[in-house]
Design an enzyme around this catalytic site. Structure first.
Site, PDB file in Angstrom:
ATOM      1  N   GLY A  39       1.438 -41.072  -6.406  1.00 23.44           N
ATOM      2  CA  GLY A  39       0.288 -41.147  -7.320  1.00 23.44           C
ATOM      3  C   GLY A  39      -0.986 -40.827  -6.580  1.00 23.44           C
ATOM      4  O   GLY A  39      -2.059 -41.362  -6.876  1.00 23.44           O
ATOM      5  N   ALA A  40      -0.877 -39.928  -5.606  1.00 21.21           N
ATOM      6  CA  ALA A  40      -1.967 -39.704  -4.646  1.00 21.21           C
ATOM      7  C   ALA A  40      -3.223 -39.128  -5.284  1.00 21.21           C
ATOM      8  O   ALA A  40      -4.313 -39.263  -4.734  1.00 21.21           O
ATOM      9  CB  ALA A  40      -1.473 -38.800  -3.520  1.00 21.21           C
ATOM     10  N   ARG A  64      -1.741 -49.600 -17.605  1.00 26.00           N
ATOM     11  CA  ARG A  64      -1.839 -50.073 -18.986  1.00 26.00           C
ATOM     12  C   ARG A  64      -3.241 -49.808 -19.533  1.00 26.00           C
ATOM     13  O   ARG A  64      -4.203 -49.653 -18.782  1.00 26.00           O
ATOM     14  CB  ARG A  64      -1.488 -51.551 -19.096  1.00 26.00           C
ATOM     15  CG  ARG A  64      -2.450 -52.484 -18.394  1.00 26.00           C
ATOM     16  CD  ARG A  64      -2.087 -53.933 -18.668  1.00 26.00           C
ATOM     17  NE  ARG A  64      -2.776 -54.819 -17.746  1.00 26.00           N
ATOM     18  CZ  ARG A  64      -3.059 -56.092 -18.011  1.00 26.00           C
ATOM     19  NH1 ARG A  64      -2.697 -56.615 -19.164  1.00 26.00           N
ATOM     20  NH2 ARG A  64      -3.677 -56.829 -17.121  1.00 26.00           N
ATOM     21  N   GLN A 119      12.756 -43.186  -6.957  1.00 23.03           N
ATOM     22  CA  GLN A 119      12.083 -43.276  -5.656  1.00 23.03           C
ATOM     23  C   GLN A 119      12.836 -44.197  -4.700  1.00 23.03           C
ATOM     24  O   GLN A 119      12.868 -43.953  -3.494  1.00 23.03           O
ATOM     25  CB  GLN A 119      10.624 -43.698  -5.852  1.00 23.03           C
ATOM     26  CG  GLN A 119       9.861 -42.579  -6.593  1.00 23.03           C
ATOM     27  CD  GLN A 119       8.375 -42.813  -6.721  1.00 23.03           C
ATOM     28  OE1 GLN A 119       7.859 -43.855  -6.316  1.00 23.03           O
ATOM     29  NE2 GLN A 119       7.680 -41.851  -7.289  1.00 23.03           N
ATOM     30  N   VAL A 162       2.881 -50.923  -5.867  1.00 19.21           N
ATOM     31  CA  VAL A 162       1.624 -51.242  -6.552  1.00 19.21           C
ATOM     32  C   VAL A 162       1.768 -50.971  -8.050  1.00 19.21           C
ATOM     33  O   VAL A 162       1.248 -51.703  -8.890  1.00 19.21           O
ATOM     34  CB  VAL A 162       0.465 -50.405  -5.956  1.00 19.21           C
ATOM     35  CG1 VAL A 162      -0.826 -50.610  -6.737  1.00 19.21           C
ATOM     36  CG2 VAL A 162       0.246 -50.759  -4.488  1.00 19.21           C
ATOM     37  N   GLY A 163       2.491 -49.899  -8.402  1.00 24.44           N
ATOM     38  CA  GLY A 163       2.656 -49.502  -9.812  1.00 24.44           C
ATOM     39  C   GLY A 163       3.246 -50.640 -10.629  1.00 24.44           C
ATOM     40  O   GLY A 163       4.179 -51.316 -10.191  1.00 24.44           O
ATOM     41  N   ASP A 193      -4.325 -60.470  -6.522  1.00 26.19           N
ATOM     42  CA  ASP A 193      -4.441 -61.783  -7.168  1.00 26.19           C
ATOM     43  C   ASP A 193      -4.927 -62.832  -6.160  1.00 26.19           C
ATOM     44  O   ASP A 193      -5.757 -63.683  -6.475  1.00 26.19           O
ATOM     45  CB  ASP A 193      -3.076 -62.167  -7.756  1.00 26.19           C
ATOM     46  CG  ASP A 193      -2.525 -61.028  -8.597  1.00 26.19           C
ATOM     47  OD1 ASP A 193      -3.219 -60.624  -9.543  1.00 26.19           O
ATOM     48  OD2 ASP A 193      -1.447 -60.499  -8.271  1.00 26.19           O
ATOM     49  N   HIS A 226       3.072 -60.694 -10.760  1.00 23.05           N
ATOM     50  CA  HIS A 226       1.734 -60.115 -10.949  1.00 23.05           C
ATOM     51  C   HIS A 226       1.550 -59.897 -12.451  1.00 23.05           C
ATOM     52  O   HIS A 226       1.735 -58.797 -12.981  1.00 23.05           O
ATOM     53  CB  HIS A 226       1.620 -58.799 -10.175  1.00 23.05           C
ATOM     54  CG  HIS A 226       0.335 -58.071 -10.432  1.00 23.05           C
ATOM     55  ND1 HIS A 226      -0.898 -58.602 -10.130  1.00 23.05           N
ATOM     56  CD2 HIS A 226       0.084 -56.858 -10.992  1.00 23.05           C
ATOM     57  CE1 HIS A 226      -1.842 -57.751 -10.480  1.00 23.05           C
ATOM     58  NE2 HIS A 226      -1.278 -56.680 -11.022  1.00 23.05           N
TER      59      HIS A 226
HETATM   60  P1  NAD Z   1      -3.735 -43.307 -12.544  1.00 23.66           P
HETATM   61  O1  NAD Z   1      -3.172 -42.933 -13.861  1.00 23.66           O
HETATM   62  O2  NAD Z   1      -5.166 -43.052 -12.247  1.00 23.66           O
HETATM   63  O3  NAD Z   1      -2.893 -42.604 -11.391  1.00 23.66           O
HETATM   64  C1  NAD Z   1      -1.511 -42.632 -11.358  1.00 23.66           C
HETATM   65  C2  NAD Z   1      -1.069 -41.345 -10.711  1.00 23.66           C
HETATM   66  O4  NAD Z   1       0.331 -41.447 -10.510  1.00 23.66           O
HETATM   67  C3  NAD Z   1      -1.326 -40.098 -11.573  1.00 23.66           C
HETATM   68  O5  NAD Z   1      -2.048 -39.147 -10.813  1.00 23.66           O
HETATM   69  C4  NAD Z   1       0.067 -39.625 -11.942  1.00 23.66           C
HETATM   70  O6  NAD Z   1       0.166 -38.218 -12.043  1.00 23.66           O
HETATM   71  C5  NAD Z   1       0.886 -40.185 -10.781  1.00 23.66           C
HETATM   72  N1  NAD Z   1       2.301 -40.355 -11.055  1.00 23.66           N
HETATM   73  C6  NAD Z   1       2.892 -40.740 -12.212  1.00 23.66           C
HETATM   74  N2  NAD Z   1       4.224 -40.744 -12.071  1.00 23.66           N
HETATM   75  C7  NAD Z   1       4.487 -40.380 -10.816  1.00 23.66           C
HETATM   76  C8  NAD Z   1       5.665 -40.182 -10.074  1.00 23.66           C
HETATM   77  N3  NAD Z   1       6.866 -40.356 -10.630  1.00 23.66           N
HETATM   78  N4  NAD Z   1       5.564 -39.795  -8.782  1.00 23.66           N
HETATM   79  C9  NAD Z   1       4.364 -39.589  -8.222  1.00 23.66           C
HETATM   80  N5  NAD Z   1       3.205 -39.745  -8.870  1.00 23.66           N
HETATM   81  C10 NAD Z   1       3.271 -40.140 -10.149  1.00 23.66           C
HETATM   82  O7  NAD Z   1      -3.339 -44.839 -12.338  1.00 23.66           O
HETATM   83  P2  NAD Z   1      -3.938 -45.864 -11.249  1.00 23.66           P
HETATM   84  O8  NAD Z   1      -5.123 -46.515 -11.834  1.00 23.66           O
HETATM   85  O9  NAD Z   1      -4.023 -45.198  -9.924  1.00 23.66           O
HETATM   86  O10 NAD Z   1      -2.779 -46.972 -11.264  1.00 23.66           O
HETATM   87  C11 NAD Z   1      -1.496 -46.712 -10.752  1.00 23.66           C
HETATM   88  C12 NAD Z   1      -0.571 -47.898 -11.027  1.00 23.66           C
HETATM   89  O11 NAD Z   1      -1.015 -49.032 -10.295  1.00 23.66           O
HETATM   90  C13 NAD Z   1      -0.531 -48.339 -12.493  1.00 23.66           C
HETATM   91  O12 NAD Z   1       0.810 -48.660 -12.839  1.00 23.66           O
HETATM   92  C14 NAD Z   1      -1.394 -49.591 -12.494  1.00 23.66           C
HETATM   93  O13 NAD Z   1      -1.071 -50.457 -13.563  1.00 23.66           O
HETATM   94  C15 NAD Z   1      -1.018 -50.178 -11.153  1.00 23.66           C
HETATM   95  N6  NAD Z   1      -1.913 -51.200 -10.608  1.00 23.66           N
HETATM   96  C16 NAD Z   1      -1.341 -52.251  -9.967  1.00 23.66           C
HETATM   97  C17 NAD Z   1      -2.122 -53.243  -9.400  1.00 23.66           C
HETATM   98  C18 NAD Z   1      -1.496 -54.427  -8.696  1.00 23.66           C
HETATM   99  O14 NAD Z   1      -2.233 -55.367  -8.349  1.00 23.66           O
HETATM  100  N7  NAD Z   1      -0.192 -54.468  -8.457  1.00 23.66           N
HETATM  101  C19 NAD Z   1      -3.514 -53.149  -9.486  1.00 23.66           C
HETATM  102  C20 NAD Z   1      -4.077 -52.047 -10.142  1.00 23.66           C
HETATM  103  C21 NAD Z   1      -3.264 -51.062 -10.702  1.00 23.66           C
HETATM  104  C1  LMR Z   2      -4.782 -55.431 -12.153  1.00 23.20           C
HETATM  105  O1  LMR Z   2      -4.374 -56.578 -12.013  1.00 23.20           O
HETATM  106  O2  LMR Z   2      -5.987 -55.119 -12.114  1.00 23.20           O
HETATM  107  C2  LMR Z   2      -3.761 -54.320 -12.338  1.00 23.20           C
HETATM  108  O3  LMR Z   2      -2.467 -54.835 -12.379  1.00 23.20           O
HETATM  109  C3  LMR Z   2      -4.047 -53.443 -13.497  1.00 23.20           C
HETATM  110  C4  LMR Z   2      -3.750 -54.144 -14.796  1.00 23.20           C
HETATM  111  O4  LMR Z   2      -3.040 -53.552 -15.633  1.00 23.20           O
HETATM  112  O5  LMR Z   2      -4.219 -55.255 -14.986  1.00 23.20           O
END
Ligand code: NAD
Ligand code: LMR
Length: 328
Positions: free
Chosen positions: A12-13, A95, A115, A132-133, A162, A190
């Site tokens: 997701g770079a 989301r 993956q 992270v996703g 968190d 999470h």
């Molecule tokens: P974003 O949509 O800005 O970026 C995600 C990127 O991932 C996109 O560029 C997309 O093309 C790419 N992608 C999608 N499927 C892919 C795959 N199979 N292989 C490689 N790349 C792929 O989203 P974001 O804001 O960067 O968030 C990414 C994820 O992180 C989301 O699922 C979000 O909910 C999650 N997140 C988790 C936390 C946490 O605390 N765990 C916090 C924030 C966001």
């Molecule tokens: C967060 O906690 O900020 C991330 O998991 C993004 C979300 O969907 O809340």
């Protein structure tokens, strides 16, 4: 003599978190100011995403980071994860307003099966994986189960955001500095069921629980504020947290790789049965880290309220796991 470069894969770079993360990894904030890195960046094959990735790479080049020993762009996890020492699995759908993170399971689970299999096939046998996703715990579980030849303990989920959110709320409540807070943890998933627990926490050696001494604030203000912070950010920004998420990913990996100096940090890690959490569930625990390994802090007393909270977040995780059985 300078160190040999290590390989860091980031998925997701070209996304929002990627943009807040890569420059910090390349500048040495994650693995140390003496550790050269080769970035192995994965995006979906879609032309727009690959073009955006090219732009991010141009910017990385333009920073002239002395520690950046190489940059690779990939559209296939089988090449992106080749020999990688660290894998930050960020790429997934975020989301939007009104959704829970678990609603993303259908959209995102398959990413982590593919993956996990690719990591199993081509990554370093010691690869350290951070998911992270979202939903992060269950996606980490899926990746771990899809990689049977790698050590299960090397698959972790991000609860550090968190943890950091909880620390910040406690510092504000007690009028203290966030950097002085110790022995804080967040148990479980999470998701809004997470249990941010300051019963053992101290600030400058004093008990935070004694300082606050208000269980109503804990239940009605602190826990919902921390648990629903992600949704509050989405409501305010129209997009999910990105810079704070990237910061937490840096904290998680840095502490895992370089050690937490005896301090507690929170990581989502596969249970070995600690605190009655069934083995294999990827659960937020208090850990300490040293020499590239984490160790769950054991022997903490779990009172009735805490047990209730832990049971609730565990039940949710077990439900998510049941929902992805068919993929494993
Ligand atoms: P974003 O949509 O800005 O970026 C995600 C990127 O991932 C996109 O560029 C997309 O093309 C790419 N992608 C999608 N499927 C892919 C795959 N199979 N292989 C490689 N790349 C792929 O989203 P974001 O804001 O960067 O968030 C990414 C994820 O992180 C989301 O699922 C979000 O909910 C999650 N997140 C988790 C936390 C946490 O605390 N765990 C916090 C924030 C966001
Ligand atoms: C967060 O906690 O900020 C991330 O998991 C993004 C979300 O969907 O809340």
């Amino acid at each position: 003599m300078s160190k040999a470069p290590v390989r860091v894969a980031v998925t997701g770079a070209a996304g929002q978190i990627g943009y807040a993360l890569l420059f910090r990894i390349a500048s040495g904030e994650m693995l140390g100011k003496d550790q050269p890195v080769i970035l192995q960046l994965l995006e979906i094959p879609d032309e727009k995403a690959q073009n955006a990735l090219k732009g991010v790479i141009m910017e990385l080049e333009d920073c002239a980071f002395p520690l950046l020993a190489g940059i690779e762009a990939h559209a296939d996890p089988m090449t992106a994860f080749k020999d990688t020492d660290y894998a930050l699995l960020v790429g997934a759908r975020p989301r939007g307003p009104g959704m829970e993170r678990a609603d993303l399971l259908a959209a995102n689970a398959q990413i982590f099966t593919a993956q996990g299999k690719a990591l199993n096939a081509v990554a370093s046998r010691n690869v350290k994986v951070l998911v992270v996703g979202n939903p992060a715990n269950t996606n980490a579980y899926i990746a771990m189960k899809s990689a049977p030849d790698l050590p299960a303990k090397n698959f972790t989920a991000m609860l550090r955001l968190d943890h950091n959110r909880a620390a910040s709320q406690l510092a504000a409540k007690t009028g203290t500095k966030v950097g002085d807070i110790r022995k804080l943890t967040v148990w479980g998933n999470h998701s809004p069921t997470m249990y941010a627990d300051y019963r053992f926490a101290t600030v400058n050696g004093e008990s935070i629980k004694d300082k606050i001494n208000d269980q109503v604030w804990n239940k009605d203000v602190f826990l919902p504020t921390v648990g629903k912070r992600g949704a509050a950010i989405i409501a305010a920004r129209g997009l999910s947290s990105a810079a704070s998420a990237a910061n937490a990913a840096i904290d998680h990996m840095r502490d895992w790789a370089l050690g937490s100096g005896g301090e507690w940090v929170t990581m989502g890690v596969p249970s070995n049965g600690e605190y009655g959490i069934p083995a294999g569930i990827v659960f937020g625990f208090p850990v300490t880290t040293a020499n590239g390994e984490y160790k769950i802090v054991e022997g903490l007393e779990i009172d009735a309220f805490s047990q209730e909270c832990i049971d609730k977040t565990l039940a949710e995780l077990q439900g998510e796991q049941d929902g992805v059985k068919h993929l494993l």
